[in-house]
Motif scaffolding. Structure first.
Motif, mmCIF file in Angstrom:
data_model
loop_
_atom_site.group_PDB
_atom_site.id
_atom_site.type_symbol
_atom_site.label_atom_id
_atom_site.label_comp_id
_atom_site.label_asym_id
_atom_site.label_seq_id
_atom_site.Cartn_x
_atom_site.Cartn_y
_atom_site.Cartn_z
ATOM 1 N N UNK A 9 0.833 -1.207 0.000
ATOM 2 C CA UNK A 9 0.000 0.000 0.000
ATOM 3 C C UNK A 9 0.869 1.258 0.000
ATOM 4 N N UNK A 10 1.947 1.260 0.780
ATOM 5 C CA UNK A 10 2.851 2.418 0.799
ATOM 6 C C UNK A 10 3.510 2.610 -0.557
ATOM 7 N N UNK A 11 3.895 1.509 -1.182
ATOM 8 C CA UNK A 11 4.510 1.587 -2.506
ATOM 9 C C UNK A 11 3.527 2.174 -3.517
ATOM 10 N N UNK A 12 2.284 1.719 -3.486
ATOM 11 C CA UNK A 12 1.282 2.252 -4.407
ATOM 12 C C UNK A 12 1.045 3.732 -4.151
ATOM 13 N N UNK A 13 0.942 4.129 -2.893
ATOM 14 C CA UNK A 13 0.734 5.543 -2.569
ATOM 15 C C UNK A 13 1.890 6.401 -3.072
ATOM 16 N N UNK A 14 3.108 5.938 -2.932
ATOM 17 C CA UNK A 14 4.262 6.701 -3.430
ATOM 18 C C UNK A 14 4.201 6.861 -4.947
ATOM 19 N N UNK A 15 3.780 5.807 -5.633
ATOM 20 C CA UNK A 15 3.676 5.892 -7.092
ATOM 21 C C UNK A 15 2.552 6.842 -7.499
ATOM 22 N N UNK A 16 1.448 6.818 -6.766
ATOM 23 C CA UNK A 16 0.358 7.754 -7.055
ATOM 24 C C UNK A 16 0.797 9.189 -6.787
ATOM 25 N N UNK A 17 1.520 9.399 -5.713
ATOM 26 C CA UNK A 17 2.022 10.747 -5.410
ATOM 27 C C UNK A 17 2.996 11.228 -6.477
ATOM 28 N N UNK A 18 3.785 10.333 -7.032
ATOM 29 C CA UNK A 18 4.705 10.706 -8.107
ATOM 30 C C UNK A 18 3.921 11.248 -9.306
ATOM 31 N N UNK A 35 0.384 8.357 -20.036
ATOM 32 C CA UNK A 35 1.666 8.846 -19.526
ATOM 33 C C UNK A 35 1.688 8.850 -18.001
ATOM 34 N N UNK A 36 0.590 9.252 -17.384
ATOM 35 C CA UNK A 36 0.526 9.293 -15.923
ATOM 36 C C UNK A 36 0.550 7.883 -15.338
ATOM 37 N N UNK A 37 -0.171 6.949 -15.966
ATOM 38 C CA UNK A 37 -0.174 5.569 -15.493
ATOM 39 C C UNK A 37 1.225 4.960 -15.625
ATOM 40 N N UNK A 38 1.897 5.279 -16.708
ATOM 41 C CA UNK A 38 3.265 4.777 -16.902
ATOM 42 C C UNK A 38 4.192 5.328 -15.823
ATOM 43 N N UNK A 39 4.024 6.581 -15.497
ATOM 44 C CA UNK A 39 4.833 7.208 -14.454
ATOM 45 C C UNK A 39 4.615 6.524 -13.102
ATOM 46 N N UNK A 43 -1.310 -0.039 -14.757
ATOM 47 C CA UNK A 43 -2.149 -0.007 -15.948
ATOM 48 C C UNK A 43 -3.041 1.233 -15.852
ATOM 49 N N UNK A 44 -3.582 1.676 -16.966
ATOM 50 C CA UNK A 44 -4.414 2.877 -16.969
ATOM 51 C C UNK A 44 -5.641 2.717 -16.068
ATOM 52 N N UNK A 45 -6.322 1.602 -16.176
ATOM 53 C CA UNK A 45 -7.519 1.382 -15.373
ATOM 54 C C UNK A 45 -7.214 1.332 -13.882
ATOM 55 N N UNK A 46 -6.171 0.590 -13.539
ATOM 56 C CA UNK A 46 -5.804 0.487 -12.131
ATOM 57 C C UNK A 46 -5.356 1.844 -11.593
ATOM 58 N N UNK A 47 -4.602 2.588 -12.393
ATOM 59 C CA UNK A 47 -4.149 3.912 -11.971
ATOM 60 C C UNK A 47 -5.338 4.834 -11.724
ATOM 61 N N UNK A 48 -6.270 4.873 -12.657
ATOM 62 C CA UNK A 48 -7.428 5.755 -12.530
ATOM 63 C C UNK A 48 -8.255 5.412 -11.289
ATOM 64 N N UNK A 49 -8.522 4.122 -11.086
ATOM 65 C CA UNK A 49 -9.294 3.701 -9.910
ATOM 66 C C UNK A 49 -8.543 3.993 -8.611
ATOM 67 N N UNK A 50 -7.254 3.711 -8.589
ATOM 68 C CA UNK A 50 -6.449 3.929 -7.389
ATOM 69 C C UNK A 50 -6.322 5.411 -7.070
ATOM 70 N N UNK A 51 -6.156 6.235 -8.107
ATOM 71 C CA UNK A 51 -6.031 7.675 -7.912
ATOM 72 C C UNK A 51 -7.318 8.226 -7.311
ATOM 73 N N UNK A 52 -8.440 7.812 -7.876
ATOM 74 C CA UNK A 52 -9.723 8.285 -7.362
ATOM 75 C C UNK A 52 -9.942 7.839 -5.918
ATOM 76 N N UNK A 53 -9.568 6.629 -5.622
ATOM 77 C CA UNK A 53 -9.715 6.118 -4.261
ATOM 78 C C UNK A 53 -8.825 6.888 -3.283
ATOM 79 N N UNK A 54 -7.615 7.204 -3.701
ATOM 80 C CA UNK A 54 -6.660 7.882 -2.815
ATOM 81 C C UNK A 54 -6.951 9.373 -2.662
ATOM 82 N N UNK A 55 -7.347 10.039 -3.749
ATOM 83 C CA UNK A 55 -7.463 11.498 -3.728
ATOM 84 C C UNK A 55 -8.892 12.025 -3.876
ATOM 85 N N UNK A 56 -9.856 11.156 -4.077
ATOM 86 C CA UNK A 56 -11.244 11.576 -4.112
ATOM 87 C C UNK A 56 -11.734 12.149 -5.425
ATOM 88 N N UNK A 57 -10.911 12.110 -6.460
ATOM 89 C CA UNK A 57 -11.328 12.578 -7.783
ATOM 90 C C UNK A 57 -10.473 11.892 -8.834
#
Length: 146
Positions: A9-18, A35-39, A43-57
């Motif tokens: 979870x910490x690793x995922x949060x750091x990647x989302x913060x990046x 580009x953001x998912x690659x950063x 994957x694009x879908x996982x990034x979008x869902x995880x970002x929304x879950x972490x940051x609320x949008x």
């Protein structure tokens, strides 16, 4: 694979913060979901869902709001036209900029500029008062009325 000492979870949060830091820094550039998912090494879908879950949008909404926040600041200076401000913050046209600005702030960029909101308060308070809350839900810009 998480680095030593970090939970998954910490690793995922750091990647989302990046990715979010990239949006904060390079908001005027073309930042697409791929580009953001690659950063973030997702994957694009996982990034979008995880970002929304972490940051609320969603990442797109976060980037649009970030652009509008910067535009609000630039619009307080009459040196640039509304079109120039829109282009400076990453919009391709005045129409797109105006549509998103109105959806976030509640008034057009020209109306916002005409109000020339300047408060004699610490910058942290002014930023809090003027920060867009959400698309279409932002109150009329200005200090809260007691």
């Amino acid at each position: 694979m998480p680095r030593t000492g970090w939970s998954p979870a910490e690793d995922q949060n750091r990647r989302l913060l990046r990715a979010r830091d990239a949006m904060d820094r390079d908001f005027a550039d073309r930042l697409g979901l791929p580009a953001l998912a690659k950063l973030a090494h997702m994957s694009e879908g996982h990034f979008s869902r995880s970002f929304r879950s972490a940051f609320g949008e969603t990442p797109h909404r976060y980037l649009q709001r970030r652009r509008i926040e910067r535009a609000m600041s630039l619009l307080r200076d009459p040196a640039s036209s509304v079109t120039e401000v829109g282009l400076q913050v990453g919009f391709d046209s005045l129409g797109a900029f105006s549509r998103v600005f109105r959806a976030v702030v509640g008034v057009s960029p020209s109306q916002y500029r005409e109000r020339r909101l300047v408060a004699n308060a610490p910058v942290c308070f002014v930023k809090t008062w003027l920060r867009p809350v959400s698309f279409g839900e932002a109150p009329t810009p200005g200090p809260p009325v007691p």
